[in-house]
Motif scaffolding. Structure first.
Motif, PDB file in Angstrom:
ATOM      1  N   SER A  24       4.148  -5.764 -29.827  1.00 34.77           N
ATOM      2  CA  SER A  24       3.085  -6.233 -30.734  1.00 34.77           C
ATOM      3  C   SER A  24       1.934  -6.913 -30.005  1.00 34.77           C
ATOM      4  CB  SER A  24       3.672  -7.189 -31.778  1.00 34.77           C
ATOM      5  OG  SER A  24       4.282  -8.307 -31.150  1.00 34.77           O
ATOM      6  N   GLU A  25       2.160  -7.334 -28.754  1.00 32.90           N
ATOM      7  CA  GLU A  25       1.069  -7.957 -27.997  1.00 32.90           C
ATOM      8  C   GLU A  25      -0.075  -6.978 -27.749  1.00 32.90           C
ATOM      9  OE1 GLU A  25       4.098  -6.501 -24.860  1.00 32.90           O
ATOM     10  OE2 GLU A  25       4.076  -7.286 -26.920  1.00 32.90           O
ATOM     11  N   TYR A  26       0.216  -5.667 -27.830  1.00 34.12           N
ATOM     12  CA  TYR A  26      -0.814  -4.651 -27.599  1.00 34.12           C
ATOM     13  C   TYR A  26      -1.573  -4.266 -28.864  1.00 34.12           C
ATOM     14  CZ  TYR A  26       1.651  -3.904 -23.151  1.00 34.12           C
ATOM     15  OH  TYR A  26       2.224  -4.068 -21.913  1.00 34.12           O
ATOM     16  N   ILE A  27      -1.145  -4.778 -30.002  1.00 34.29           N
ATOM     17  CA  ILE A  27      -1.831  -4.422 -31.259  1.00 34.29           C
ATOM     18  C   ILE A  27      -2.204  -5.707 -32.018  1.00 34.29           C
ATOM     19  CG2 ILE A  27      -0.806  -2.132 -31.464  1.00 34.29           C
ATOM     20  CD1 ILE A  27       1.123  -3.376 -33.573  1.00 34.29           C
ATOM     21  N   PRO A  28      -3.115  -6.493 -31.481  1.00 34.93           N
ATOM     22  CA  PRO A  28      -3.425  -7.797 -32.077  1.00 34.93           C
ATOM     23  C   PRO A  28      -4.003  -7.709 -33.486  1.00 34.93           C
ATOM     24  CG  PRO A  28      -5.058  -7.201 -30.427  1.00 34.93           C
ATOM     25  CD  PRO A  28      -3.946  -6.216 -30.293  1.00 34.93           C
TER      26      PRO A  28
ATOM     27  N   PHE B  10      -6.854   3.386 -36.756  1.00 36.60           N
ATOM     28  CA  PHE B  10      -5.592   2.692 -36.485  1.00 36.60           C
ATOM     29  C   PHE B  10      -5.396   1.496 -37.410  1.00 36.60           C
ATOM     30  CE2 PHE B  10      -3.209  -0.195 -33.392  1.00 36.60           C
ATOM     31  CZ  PHE B  10      -1.978   0.409 -33.629  1.00 36.60           C
ATOM     32  N   THR B  11      -6.475   0.733 -37.604  1.00 37.82           N
ATOM     33  CA  THR B  11      -6.428  -0.444 -38.467  1.00 37.82           C
ATOM     34  C   THR B  11      -7.830  -0.738 -38.977  1.00 37.82           C
ATOM     35  OG1 THR B  11      -5.988  -2.840 -38.558  1.00 37.82           O
ATOM     36  CG2 THR B  11      -6.652  -1.943 -36.430  1.00 37.82           C
TER      37      THR B  11
ATOM     38  N   HIS C  96     -12.775 -11.022 -22.261  1.00 35.44           N
ATOM     39  CA  HIS C  96     -11.496 -10.577 -21.701  1.00 35.44           C
ATOM     40  C   HIS C  96     -10.414 -10.577 -22.773  1.00 35.44           C
ATOM     41  CE1 HIS C  96      -8.430  -9.827 -18.691  1.00 35.44           C
ATOM     42  NE2 HIS C  96      -7.722 -10.841 -19.173  1.00 35.44           N
ATOM     43  N   PHE C  97      -9.707  -9.432 -22.871  1.00 37.60           N
ATOM     44  CA  PHE C  97      -8.496  -9.333 -23.691  1.00 37.60           C
ATOM     45  C   PHE C  97      -7.308  -9.321 -22.737  1.00 37.60           C
ATOM     46  CE2 PHE C  97      -5.362  -6.361 -25.750  1.00 37.60           C
ATOM     47  CZ  PHE C  97      -4.882  -7.284 -26.662  1.00 37.60           C
ATOM     48  N   GLU C  98      -6.309 -10.119 -23.042  1.00 37.92           N
ATOM     49  CA  GLU C  98      -5.221 -10.374 -22.103  1.00 37.92           C
ATOM     50  C   GLU C  98      -4.530  -9.100 -21.617  1.00 37.92           C
ATOM     51  OE1 GLU C  98      -0.988 -12.786 -22.217  1.00 37.92           O
ATOM     52  OE2 GLU C  98      -2.712 -13.615 -23.281  1.00 37.92           O
ATOM     53  N   HIS C  99      -4.475  -8.076 -22.453  1.00 32.83           N
ATOM     54  CA  HIS C  99      -3.700  -6.886 -22.103  1.00 32.83           C
ATOM     55  C   HIS C  99      -4.560  -5.658 -21.801  1.00 32.83           C
ATOM     56  CE1 HIS C  99      -0.037  -9.028 -23.032  1.00 32.83           C
ATOM     57  NE2 HIS C  99      -0.535  -9.381 -24.194  1.00 32.83           N
ATOM     58  N   GLU C 100      -5.843  -5.850 -21.611  1.00 30.27           N
ATOM     59  CA  GLU C 100      -6.670  -4.713 -21.206  1.00 30.27           C
ATOM     60  C   GLU C 100      -6.300  -4.297 -19.792  1.00 30.27           C
ATOM     61  OE1 GLU C 100     -10.756  -6.687 -19.528  1.00 30.27           O
ATOM     62  OE2 GLU C 100     -10.374  -6.887 -21.684  1.00 30.27           O
ATOM     63  N   ILE C 101      -6.546  -3.042 -19.458  1.00 29.98           N
ATOM     64  CA  ILE C 101      -6.207  -2.518 -18.133  1.00 29.98           C
ATOM     65  C   ILE C 101      -7.471  -2.506 -17.276  1.00 29.98           C
ATOM     66  CG2 ILE C 101      -5.363  -0.508 -16.854  1.00 29.98           C
ATOM     67  CD1 ILE C 101      -3.694   0.214 -19.316  1.00 29.98           C
TER      68      ILE C 101
ATOM     69  N   TYR D  88     -11.765 -13.673 -32.268  1.00 33.43           N
ATOM     70  CA  TYR D  88     -10.853 -14.805 -32.320  1.00 33.43           C
ATOM     71  C   TYR D  88     -10.033 -14.835 -33.607  1.00 33.43           C
ATOM     72  CZ  TYR D  88     -12.610 -17.135 -28.156  1.00 33.43           C
ATOM     73  OH  TYR D  88     -12.924 -17.447 -26.864  1.00 33.43           O
ATOM     74  N   ARG D  89     -10.566 -14.214 -34.651  1.00 34.93           N
ATOM     75  CA  ARG D  89      -9.989 -14.371 -35.979  1.00 34.93           C
ATOM     76  C   ARG D  89      -8.515 -13.974 -36.007  1.00 34.93           C
ATOM     77  NH1 ARG D  89     -13.459 -11.241 -39.616  1.00 34.93           N
ATOM     78  NH2 ARG D  89     -14.852 -13.033 -39.523  1.00 34.93           N
ATOM     79  N   LYS D  90      -8.180 -12.873 -35.344  1.00 33.73           N
ATOM     80  CA  LYS D  90      -6.807 -12.407 -35.397  1.00 33.73           C
ATOM     81  C   LYS D  90      -6.059 -12.549 -34.083  1.00 33.73           C
ATOM     82  CE  LYS D  90      -5.476  -9.431 -39.075  1.00 33.73           C
ATOM     83  NZ  LYS D  90      -4.796  -8.174 -39.413  1.00 33.73           N
ATOM     84  N   CYS D  91      -6.763 -12.823 -33.015  1.00 33.34           N
ATOM     85  CA  CYS D  91      -6.115 -12.727 -31.718  1.00 33.34           C
ATOM     86  C   CYS D  91      -5.776 -14.072 -31.084  1.00 33.34           C
ATOM     87  CB  CYS D  91      -6.992 -11.919 -30.767  1.00 33.34           C
ATOM     88  SG  CYS D  91      -7.119 -10.222 -31.307  1.00 33.34           S
TER      89      CYS D  91
END
Length: 557
Positions: free
Chosen positions: A416-420, A204-205, A44-49, A29-32
């Motif tokens: 940027s929605e894919y790299i929260p 990546f981060t 659930h992450f909104e943009h997972e496939i 939750y901290r960053k997303c």
């Protein structure tokens, strides 16, 4: 354009939310903000496939619950490669039965644990082909006949994506298997699918939790959502514990095989000697460190997979080599446990190194090479990233639209929605402040430090290998030196049931089988000893001063 993207990333208002609670839920939750839903029952992450079950829906719908329950019972106490092969050989189960069992397990668990990010659409077809060729001669020749593997999501599998968990690379399906996957198939293995990972193998981060990829979502620890499953081979380890496959493959740059195996527990792995396992068609972080490796439930299975990968005959030679093993204990209970087991270890002499204060300086030099060369591990890592990822992408130009880190960074900024959690390490990589000479100096400094350390151990104690005790892969930084490491989870009581990991560390390259031989002896002794209460086995040790050098932090990649 790239400079504007970097400035935009740097100028963004910090998205951290103050929260005093601990655990993975907070980390997500901290960053997303609203992009995540993570509770005790939902992940659930909104943009997972989402997984595509369409090739299997009819088969799953008609799969008898009694067959599932029977296989679950048959594998409950022994889920080894030998056990799976014998069940198939003796016609207690078929290859298709087993593949459907694992698929059913995925269907039941993956919506929450996010271990698998893509299913092999040909899984059942491949299992049926194995059933059609089943006979005693074939099953004896193929060491993995009927076994089902999970493959980390940065390793190429034909007709599947190889995106390292990143949307930017989720473009085309691969036309062929990586060589290591080919070797598994040649031995009668079928591929369940791709296992989730920390995106881009955790290069990546720095801000993302272990086990998160935008394609696969947040991989969760099998026992506790607040525990760190660790990375980057997160799904490869968690899937073993959740019984989603017979064994798996992961990769490591610095700690990504050992760390998740240690954190999940009861998962054995080997970080093999650098260059011994095929590394082609695996998305890299740093070719000077990267390697592929096995994960399984037993040391014997790890050894079998290592022999297959390296091309060493699987002989039935007796365990007849005497070993002198030095041990360093980060755990009081662990020291007592290992000493208790020592009486049950054939042809093995354990040497207690905890009181040797002369080791403090050489260990510190290995743990902190930056103190001697003024280069951080992060800069060393990012230099390798900037060099090797574009090299890989350009050599696979028919599979990917992007060939440079700058292009990937730009695409990510536009999506940027894919790299929260941002892309701080990629940005740092293209701004790398070090040169090839500086990079080489860091590498040589660490290699020389480890050489000095091992030379002391050999000349002073005549050791064959090292054993570190405690749930911390103390010598993870030695991946730069190319030496092997392997782990094992041991059981003890104090007074309740507890577990602790030991890591066997090579003193030279190609010590892989030696380490696995030692861990098999420990594995057998732990079973033979039964219930060990560390409170009564020996008088408690005092903490040794040398243990203070263990507190240096290690990066896990």
């Amino acid at each position: 354009m790239t400079e504007d993207a970097i400035k935009e990333e740097e100028q963004q208002e910090s998205p951290f939310i103050e929260n005093e609670s601990e655990g993975l839920e907070t980390a997500c939750y901290r960053k997303c903000h609203g992009l995540f839903r993570l509770t005790a029952t939902e992940n659930h992450f909104e943009h997972e496939i989402p997984l595509d079950y369409s090739p299997f829906l009819d088969s799953l719908a008609t799969y008898p619950s009694k067959t599932y329950e029977r296989i679950e019972s048959l594998l409950k106490l022994d889920h080894s490669i030998d056990r799976v092969k014998n069940l198939i050989k003796n016609k207690h189960i078929t290859c298709v039965d087993l593949a459907l069992f694992y698929l059913k397990r995925v269907q039941m668990t993956n919506n929450y644990y996010k271990v698998i990010i893509e299913l092999n659409p040909h899984l059942l077809t491949e299992a049926k082909l194995l059933d059609a060729e089943l006979n005693d001669n074939v099953i004896e020749k193929k060491a993995l006949f009927g076994c089902v593997a999970g493959i980390k999501g940065n390793i190429s599998i034909r007709d599947m994506y190889n995106d390292a968990g990143a949307h930017v690379l989720h473009e085309k399906k691969m036309k062929h298997d990586a060589p290591i996957v080919k070797k598994l198939r040649e031995q009668g293995c079928v591929i369940l699918g791709r296992a989730n990972l920390s995106e881009w193998a955790y290069a990546f981060t720095q801000d993302a939790p272990s086990g998160f990829s935008a394609v696969g979502g947040q991989c969760i620890h099998p026992h506790d959502m607040h525990e760190d499953v660790s990375g980057s081979s997160s799904g490869s380890a968690a899937g073993i514990k959740l019984n989603l496959f017979t064994f798996s493959l992961g990769t490591e740059t610095q700690g990504s095989l050992l760390s998740p195996a240690i954190n999940v527990r009861n998962v054995c792995t080997l970080k093999p000697t650098l260059g011994t396992w095929p590394g082609e068609d695996i998305i890299p972080v740093n070719y000077d460190q990267d390697c592929c490796g096995p994960m399984a439930r037993t040391v014997k299975d790890v050894e079998l997979l290592h022999r297959i990968a390296v091309g060493i005959p699987n002989t039935s030679s007796s365990d007849s080599r005497s070993l002198r093993v030095g041990y360093l204990g980060q755990s009081q209970d662990g020291n007592v446990l290992v000493q208790t087991l020592s009486a049950l270890l054939p042809l093995t002499t354990l040497v207690n190194l905890n009181s040797d204060m002369a080791l403090a300086e050489p260990i510190a030099a290995v743990l902190n090479p930056a103190s001697k060369c003024n280069t951080s591990f992060l800069d060393f890592l990012c230099y390798g990233l900037a060099r090797d990822i574009p090299l890989y992408l350009s050599s696979h130009s028919s599979d990917y639209c992007h060939q440079t880190l700058q292009s990937i960074i730009q695409w990510n900024c536009s999506h940027s929605e894919y790299i929260p959690y941002g892309q701080s390490l990629f940005i740092r990589a293209i701004e790398s402040p070090i040169t090839q000479d500086t990079y080489n100096t860091y590498k040589q400094t660490l290699q020389q430090a480890y050489q000095s350390f091992t030379s002391y151990l050999k000349s002073t104690y005549a050791l064959d290998c090292l054993l570190t005790i405690g749930d911390n892969d103390l010598l993870t930084g030695t991946t730069v030196c190319g030496i092997p490491r392997a782990n094992l989870t041991l059981d003890y009581y104090n007074p309740d049931h507890n577990q602790i990991n030991v890591v066997a560390v090579g003193l030279s390259v190609n010590d892989d089988l030696l380490l696995l031989r030692l861990l098999q002896r420990l594995e057998k002794a732990n079973l033979q000893a039964g219930k060990i209460d560390t409170r009564t086995s020996f008088q408690k040790y005092f903490q040794q001063p040398i243990q203070s050098v263990y507190r240096n932090g290690c990066s896990i990649l």
